[in-house]
Design a protein around this motif. Structure first.
Motif, short mmCIF file in Angstrom:
data_model
loop_
_atom_site.label_atom_id
_atom_site.label_comp_id
_atom_site.label_asym_id
_atom_site.label_seq_id
_atom_site.Cartn_x
_atom_site.Cartn_y
_atom_site.Cartn_z
N ALA A 41 0.72 -1.40 0.04
CA ALA A 41 0.13 -0.19 -0.06
C ALA A 41 0.59 1.20 0.03
CB ALA A 41 -1.50 0.13 1.44
N ILE A 42 2.10 1.38 1.03
CA ILE A 42 2.65 2.17 0.85
C ILE A 42 3.59 2.72 -0.73
CG2 ILE A 42 4.78 3.19 1.83
CD1 ILE A 42 3.16 1.97 4.34
N ARG A 43 4.29 1.29 -1.43
CA ARG A 43 4.64 1.79 -2.37
C ARG A 43 3.56 2.45 -3.47
NH1 ARG A 43 8.12 -4.00 -3.27
NH2 ARG A 43 9.66 -3.38 -2.07
N GLY A 44 2.46 1.74 -3.10
CA GLY A 44 1.82 2.78 -4.21
C GLY A 44 1.70 4.10 -4.15
N GLN A 45 1.42 4.60 -3.17
CA GLN A 45 1.59 5.76 -2.38
C GLN A 45 2.35 7.00 -2.46
OE1 GLN A 45 -1.49 6.82 0.83
NE2 GLN A 45 -1.19 4.68 1.38
N MET A 46 3.77 5.60 -2.31
CA MET A 46 4.65 6.71 -2.83
C MET A 46 5.70 6.85 -4.02
SD MET A 46 6.50 8.39 0.23
CE MET A 46 7.29 8.32 -0.60
N GLU A 47 5.03 5.97 -5.10
CA GLU A 47 4.86 5.88 -6.42
C GLU A 47 4.59 7.45 -7.03
OE1 GLU A 47 7.69 1.58 -6.66
OE2 GLU A 47 5.39 1.96 -8.08
N LYS A 48 3.08 7.55 -6.73
CA LYS A 48 2.16 8.63 -7.27
C LYS A 48 3.34 10.02 -6.35
CE LYS A 48 -1.95 6.25 -7.44
NZ LYS A 48 -2.94 6.40 -6.06
N GLU A 49 3.79 10.31 -4.49
CA GLU A 49 4.39 11.09 -4.60
C GLU A 49 5.38 12.11 -5.41
OE1 GLU A 49 3.75 12.98 -1.52
OE2 GLU A 49 5.67 13.78 -1.28
N ASP A 50 5.98 10.31 -5.70
CA ASP A 50 7.70 10.25 -6.25
C ASP A 50 8.04 9.78 -6.66
OD1 ASP A 50 11.10 10.72 -6.36
OD2 ASP A 50 10.91 10.68 -4.48
N PRO A 51 7.70 9.55 -7.89
CA PRO A 51 7.78 8.74 -8.96
C PRO A 51 9.85 7.93 -9.61
CG PRO A 51 7.52 10.31 -10.69
CD PRO A 51 7.56 10.83 -9.11
N GLU A 52 10.79 8.76 -8.43
CA GLU A 52 12.01 8.08 -8.48
C GLU A 52 11.51 7.75 -6.67
OE1 GLU A 52 14.79 11.32 -8.91
OE2 GLU A 52 13.63 12.40 -11.10
N TRP A 53 11.06 7.23 -6.07
CA TRP A 53 11.13 7.16 -4.81
C TRP A 53 11.95 5.08 -4.43
CZ3 TRP A 53 8.76 2.70 -2.48
CH2 TRP A 53 8.47 2.39 -1.06
N LEU A 54 11.25 4.23 -5.52
CA LEU A 54 11.73 3.03 -5.46
C LEU A 54 13.66 3.00 -5.83
CD1 LEU A 54 10.90 0.19 -4.96
CD2 LEU A 54 10.50 -0.17 -7.55
N GLU A 55 13.62 3.80 -6.73
CA GLU A 55 15.12 3.95 -6.80
C GLU A 55 16.27 4.24 -6.23
OE1 GLU A 55 16.43 2.45 -10.45
OE2 GLU A 55 18.59 2.64 -9.23
N ASN A 56 15.47 5.70 -5.56
CA ASN A 56 16.53 6.53 -4.31
C ASN A 56 16.54 5.67 -3.24
OD1 ASN A 56 16.93 8.75 -5.75
ND2 ASN A 56 14.45 9.63 -4.42
N ARG A 57 15.18 4.44 -2.97
CA ARG A 57 15.24 3.56 -1.63
C ARG A 57 16.41 2.62 -2.09
NH1 ARG A 57 12.60 3.19 2.22
NH2 ARG A 57 12.82 0.28 2.31
N ARG A 58 16.82 2.34 -3.70
CA ARG A 58 17.57 1.23 -4.02
C ARG A 58 19.21 1.68 -3.63
NH1 ARG A 58 14.25 -0.46 -8.80
NH2 ARG A 58 13.57 -2.58 -8.08
N THR A 59 19.33 2.94 -3.43
CA THR A 59 20.95 3.29 -3.39
C THR A 59 20.75 3.92 -1.45
OG1 THR A 59 19.84 5.74 -3.57
CG2 THR A 59 20.57 4.58 -5.61
N LEU A 60 19.56 3.07 -1.03
CA LEU A 60 20.33 3.69 0.34
C LEU A 60 21.41 2.72 1.23
CD1 LEU A 60 16.16 3.66 2.54
CD2 LEU A 60 17.43 5.82 2.33
N PRO A 61 22.25 3.18 2.71
CA PRO A 61 22.92 2.95 2.76
C PRO A 61 22.86 1.39 3.07
CG PRO A 61 22.66 4.72 3.98
CD PRO A 61 21.25 4.67 2.74
N ARG A 62 23.56 -0.30 2.80
CA ARG A 62 22.83 -0.74 3.50
C ARG A 62 24.32 -2.04 4.68
NH1 ARG A 62 21.73 -6.34 1.37
NH2 ARG A 62 19.93 -7.31 1.56
N HIS A 63 23.85 -3.01 5.43
CA HIS A 63 25.13 -2.97 5.76
C HIS A 63 24.73 -4.74 5.71
CE1 HIS A 63 26.58 -0.17 8.45
NE2 HIS A 63 26.01 0.16 9.25
#
Ligand SMILES: C[S@@+](CC[C@H](N)C(=O)[O-])C[C@H]1O[C@@H](n2cnc3c(N)ncnc32)[C@H](O)[C@@H]1O
Length: 210
Positions: free
Chosen positions: A155-177
């Motif tokens: 549900a959040i993915r759907g809403q966030m992609e409407k709010e910001d088309p680059e949201w998913l791509e930006n999430r992929r670049t978040l730091p990760r251990h």
């Protein structure tokens, strides 16, 4: 070291989304934390709290008192406003500081929670040692991140992609251990008994202070 605070304009956008679209995420994890730890009273430290969203959701379903810790003064300003808006002024304080040097006494809190902050931490073993240090014997730590269970996340993915088309791509670049990095850090901190799950509802590390 990677301890830069977010820009002020990004903080207010983050706060708006956390209180709106993302609110179900915090309600979901608050219920999980209470269910898994059984800690419903005493004191709770929310590390890398941002505007305090996870702690505030937990406050709604427990009698816990809260310390909200973050390295960003702008985030803590949001936390102060949110605490007041939630009517929790008597149960919560904010504290500027870093997880690698928590400004609290040994064995002073019953529960440490943290969502969405651990990927940004450097000196991970120092961070976990600090969390373990401030926990009372028998206290629990619940540290990790995610977007809730699959239903909440979709549900959040759907809403966030409407709010910001680059949201998913930006999430992929978040730091990760990776898991190995977490395990090494936990063990270097003297925490031998813990769970580290990357499941349906994100990545979570849970341990109990011996
Ligand atoms: C993505 S935000 C998550 C905020 C909130 N916990 C949430 O779930 O929405 C990450 C937060 O961790 C904080 N942070 C990052 N490194 C930190 C550190 N070393 N000590 C304390 N806070 C830290 C940042 O300032 C930021 O507020």
């Amino acid at each position: 070291m990677n301890r830069k605070a977010m820009k002020t304009s990004d903080v207010s956008r983050y706060n708006r989304i956390a209180l709106g679209i993302n609110a179900p995420i915090y309600a979901y994890y608050a219920a999980r934390i209470l269910e898994k730890t059984g800690i419903g009273s005493g004191s709770c430290l929310d590390v890398g709290c941002g505007g305090g969203y996870l702690g505030l959701a937990l406050a709604r379903i427990t009698a816990l008192d809260f310390i909200f810790l973050d390295l960003s003064q702008d985030m803590l300003r949001c936390a102060d406003e949110n605490i007041s808006a939630y009517g929790l002024t008597g149960r919560a304080v904010t504290q500027l500081g870093q997880v690698q040097a928590i400004p609290l006494s040994d064995a002073s809190v019953d529960l440490v929670i943290s969502r969405g902050s651990v990927p940004f931490w450097d000196e991970l073993s120092t961070a976990f040692r600090e969390i373990n240090r401030v926990l009372k014997p028998g206290g629990h730590a619940y540290v990790g991140g995610g977007l809730g269970d699959p239903k909440t996340r979709d549900a959040i993915r759907g809403q966030m992609e409407k709010e910001d088309p680059e949201w998913l791509e930006n999430r992929r670049t978040l730091p990760r251990h990776d898991n190995r990095h977490y395990s090494d850090a936990l063990e270097a901190a003297g925490i031998d008994s813990y769970t580290l799950d990357r499941g349906d509802d994100g990545m979570w590390i849970v341990f109990r202070k011996e």
